[in-house]
Enzyme design. Structure first.
Site, PDB file in Angstrom:
ATOM      1  N   MET A 145       0.843  -1.201   0.000  1.00 22.65           N
ATOM      2  CA  MET A 145       0.000   0.000   0.000  1.00 22.65           C
ATOM      3  C   MET A 145       0.880   1.254   0.000  1.00 22.65           C
ATOM      4  SD  MET A 145      -3.010  -1.434   2.474  1.00 22.65           S
ATOM      5  CE  MET A 145      -4.140  -0.076   2.266  1.00 22.65           C
ATOM      6  N   CYS A 146       1.153   1.791   1.171  1.00 24.63           N
ATOM      7  CA  CYS A 146       1.819   3.094   1.249  1.00 24.63           C
ATOM      8  C   CYS A 146       3.297   3.054   0.851  1.00 24.63           C
ATOM      9  CB  CYS A 146       1.636   3.687   2.637  1.00 24.63           C
ATOM     10  SG  CYS A 146      -0.123   3.978   3.007  1.00 24.63           S
TER      11      CYS A 146
END
Length: 194
Positions: A116-117
């Protein structure tokens, strides 16, 4: 390996790396982030911690204990904290301006969550023309739950490796954080790489 001029630590927040809800292997990721921070600090490389502002009720909701950065930044020493609400640390933040204004052309990325990030921030850096180094042992995520009729549980280590692979051949993946070398940006000439 050619040194990088900045370290971007993504979402190394208490909710994700401590307690019962921590990512698997959180001790390893924290240990590698400490190593990278120490090496970046020793050379005068730019250090940025990206902090996610989760929605109300989330483990990383601003102002809650889980939102706090696990490894305190040395703001007095010139380190930066960039708050974000998107997976990509560059989206709607001043991260790009901060790095470019410091003379940074290359950076290492570590933290959570891999797919994700961490991946979104690494991709955001690549899209903006930065050279990106991603140490394999310095990012982590959760197991991906089973999806009936689609797959069994995908272990966190496999999800992290797939996230690296999905970044393509532009990112430089190294096996271990200790392989990453740092140097001050051109404005800080005179310090040696570590």
């Amino acid at each position: 390996m050619t040194p990088v001029e900045a370290l971007v630590v993504v979402d190394l927040q208490t909710a994700f790396v401590s307690g019962g809800e921590a990512v698997p292997d959180h001790e390893r990721v924290v240990d590698r982030a400490r190593l990278l921070l120490a090496r970046a600090r020793a050379t005068g490389a730019v250090v940025v911690q990206v902090q996610n502002d989760g929605p109300a009720g989330a483990a990383d909701e601003p102002g809650t204990p889980g939102w706090e950065l696990y490894l305190p930044p040395d703001v007095a020493g010139g380190e930066h904290v960039v708050r974000k609400t998107d997976d990509n640390g560059f989206e709607d933040t001043d991260l790009e301006d901060l790095l470019r204004g410091s003379g940074v052309r290359s950076l290492a990325v570590c933290g959570v969550l891999s797919e994700m990030c961490v991946m979104a921030t690494a991709r955001g850096a690549l899209e903006r023309g930065f050279r990106v180094v991603l140490p394999h042992d310095a990012h982590a995520t959760y197991d991906i739950p089973a999806a009936p009729g689609i797959s069994d549980v995908v272990p966190a280590a496999q999800a992290s490796r797939v996230a690296e692979w999905a970044l393509g051949d532009e990112v430089e993946i190294v096996a271990r954080a200790h392989e990453v070398r740092f140097a001050a940006p051109a404005a800080g000439v005179g310090q040696t790489a570590v």
